[in-house]
Design a protein around this motif. Structure first.
Motif, PDB file in Angstrom:
ATOM      1  N   VAL A  24       0.866  -1.173   0.000  1.00  0.00           N
ATOM      2  CA  VAL A  24       0.000   0.000   0.000  1.00  0.00           C
ATOM      3  C   VAL A  24       0.903   1.223   0.000  1.00  0.00           C
ATOM      4  O   VAL A  24       1.749   1.376   0.895  1.00  0.00           O
ATOM      5  N   VAL A  25       0.754   2.073  -1.002  1.00  0.00           N
ATOM      6  CA  VAL A  25       1.540   3.301  -1.109  1.00  0.00           C
ATOM      7  C   VAL A  25       0.621   4.481  -0.824  1.00  0.00           C
ATOM      8  O   VAL A  25      -0.474   4.578  -1.394  1.00  0.00           O
ATOM      9  N   LEU A  26       1.058   5.365   0.049  1.00  0.00           N
ATOM     10  CA  LEU A  26       0.269   6.515   0.472  1.00  0.00           C
ATOM     11  C   LEU A  26       0.964   7.784  -0.010  1.00  0.00           C
ATOM     12  O   LEU A  26       2.113   8.035   0.345  1.00  0.00           O
ATOM     13  N   THR A  27       0.262   8.583  -0.825  1.00  0.00           N
ATOM     14  CA  THR A  27       0.921   9.731  -1.435  1.00  0.00           C
ATOM     15  C   THR A  27       1.124  10.879  -0.455  1.00  0.00           C
ATOM     16  O   THR A  27       1.943  11.763  -0.705  1.00  0.00           O
ATOM     17  N   HIS A  28       0.360  10.887   0.662  1.00  0.00           N
ATOM     18  CA  HIS A  28       0.543  11.897   1.704  1.00  0.00           C
ATOM     19  C   HIS A  28      -0.172  11.405   2.959  1.00  0.00           C
ATOM     20  O   HIS A  28      -0.625  10.255   3.000  1.00  0.00           O
ATOM     21  N   TYR A  29      -0.273  12.252   3.971  1.00  0.00           N
ATOM     22  CA  TYR A  29      -0.664  11.776   5.295  1.00  0.00           C
ATOM     23  C   TYR A  29      -2.129  11.947   5.649  1.00  0.00           C
ATOM     24  O   TYR A  29      -2.569  11.481   6.706  1.00  0.00           O
ATOM     25  N   HIS A  30      -2.934  12.587   4.819  1.00  0.00           N
ATOM     26  CA  HIS A  30      -4.301  12.943   5.226  1.00  0.00           C
ATOM     27  C   HIS A  30      -5.143  11.722   5.580  1.00  0.00           C
ATOM     28  O   HIS A  30      -5.090  10.693   4.911  1.00  0.00           O
ATOM     29  N   ALA A  31      -5.981  11.891   6.597  1.00  0.00           N
ATOM     30  CA  ALA A  31      -6.754  10.779   7.151  1.00  0.00           C
ATOM     31  C   ALA A  31      -7.611  10.087   6.107  1.00  0.00           C
ATOM     32  O   ALA A  31      -7.724   8.849   6.102  1.00  0.00           O
ATOM     33  N   VAL A  32      -8.255  10.863   5.205  1.00  0.00           N
ATOM     34  CA  VAL A  32      -9.143  10.245   4.217  1.00  0.00           C
ATOM     35  C   VAL A  32      -8.375   9.387   3.226  1.00  0.00           C
ATOM     36  O   VAL A  32      -8.981   8.613   2.476  1.00  0.00           O
ATOM     37  N   ARG A  33      -7.074   9.484   3.216  1.00  0.00           N
ATOM     38  CA  ARG A  33      -6.236   8.692   2.308  1.00  0.00           C
ATOM     39  C   ARG A  33      -5.612   7.470   2.974  1.00  0.00           C
ATOM     40  O   ARG A  33      -5.225   6.533   2.281  1.00  0.00           O
ATOM     41  N   VAL A  34      -5.471   7.491   4.289  1.00  0.00           N
ATOM     42  CA  VAL A  34      -4.579   6.500   4.915  1.00  0.00           C
ATOM     43  C   VAL A  34      -5.229   5.588   5.944  1.00  0.00           C
ATOM     44  O   VAL A  34      -4.705   4.496   6.212  1.00  0.00           O
ATOM     45  N   LEU A  35      -6.353   5.972   6.554  1.00  0.00           N
ATOM     46  CA  LEU A  35      -6.823   5.236   7.729  1.00  0.00           C
ATOM     47  C   LEU A  35      -7.493   3.913   7.400  1.00  0.00           C
ATOM     48  O   LEU A  35      -7.786   3.126   8.304  1.00  0.00           O
TER      49      LEU A  35
END
Length: 316
Positions: free
Chosen positions: A75-86
């Motif tokens: 899983v690659v996450l482009t940045h830290y925002h909650a709607v993207r990572v949680l």
């Protein structure tokens, strides 16, 4: 009457699309909700962006299973925002990857961001009880790294600050396709509350130099073909400039944040008012543009209380 805070009034489920944008490459989109990407390698699958909750992540997994039974390894996450990572825990991946800068932002402001986004997007956080906690990467990098899914190479790169200071893009060279996260949007407002307006246009031009055949943007439809790619880059750049310039003019002459709000609305409403999450983003965007014009380089941390105080001041 004051408008409902952020997207609290947006309770309508969005229609999901799962679009092939290259051989073994897919964009999961949902009418302006956060997108995810799928990269199928020889033996396993990489997911780009994890969604806000395990509940939403399972919708991505259902789409993946419609095209492959290979295991999800990354899983690659482009940045830290909650709607993207949680939602990351739902994928069961052995590797969770983000930039070192993005990880530092989780340390610095991850819980505050989760709390503020939870209040902004109640629909996206349905099923939040399943979230095990903040999402932490197993692997970080600076600048650039490559991951091999068998023979398929995937390049992770930091093209410059834009939506956040820790943004990365995911490039698949064998298909000349890129997953840009929220650096690029298509007929969706850019959220600039943690952004860097001065750097963002240069970052867009760095992406343009790849002369891409397709992009999966952060929000909005998949962009297939160079005409659509360039149109999205142009529209995103116009959104950033049209937001920053009127706010900066007000800030630099000593005007108030409310004056900046009025100036940005006059510039942006005629062009962008029909974009997804436009009204949601606008107060945060104006506040950040006003700060950056006054030489506040690091975006101030948004908290649930700061969100509401700012919203009331501008929209109440």
């Amino acid at each position: 009457m004051a408008k409902a805070f952020a997207s609290q009034g947006d309770l309508t489920e969005k229609e999901i699309s799962f679009t092939e944008i290259g051989e073994g490459l897919y964009a999961f989109t949902a009418e302006g909700d956060p997108n995810s990407g799928v990269i199928i390698g020889d033996d396993s699958v990489m997911i780009v962006e994890a969604q806000a909750t395990p509940r939403l992540a399972r919708k991505v997994i259902d789409c993946v299973r419609s095209v492959t039974d290979k295991p999800i390894s990354h899983v690659v996450l482009t940045h830290y925002h909650a709607v993207r990572v949680l939602g990351a825990s739902a994928f069961g991946a052995s590797q969770v990857v983000m930039s070192e800068k993005a990880r530092s932002m989780v340390v610095e402001r991850g819980q505050e961001d989760w709390d503020s986004e939870f209040d902004r997007f109640p629909r996206l956080f349905q099923g939040h009880e399943e979230i095990p906690g903040l999402t932490w990467p197993t692997t970080t990098f600076e600048g650039r790294m490559s991951i091999y899914l068998g023979n398929r190479r995937v390049d992770l790169m930091q093209p410059g600050r834009a939506h956040t200071a820790g943004d990365i893009v995911v490039y698949v060279p064998d298909q000349n396709v890129m997953f840009t996260g929220d650096i690029v949007e298509y007929h969706s407002a850019c959220y600039c509350g943690d952004g860097h307006f001065h750097d963002w246009p240069r970052t867009l031009e760095a992406i343009r130099r790849f002369d891409l055949d397709a992009i999966a943007p952060g929000r909005g439809d998949a962009l297939v073909g160079r005409d659509m790619v360039n149109a999205a880059l142009d529209l995103t750049g116009d959104f950033i400039r049209s937001t920053y310039r009127p706010a900066a003019r007000v800030a630099l002459r000593g005007g108030s944040l409310k004056d900046a709000w009025d100036a940005v609305r006059a510039e942006c409403d005629p062009k962008f008012s029909d974009y997804a999450i436009y009204e949601h983003c606008l107060p945060f965007n104006v506040a950040r543009a006003y700060d950056e014009a006054r030489d506040i380089d690091t975006p101030r941390i948004w908290t649930a209380q700061r969100d509401k105080d700012m919203w009331e001041a501008l929209q109440g």
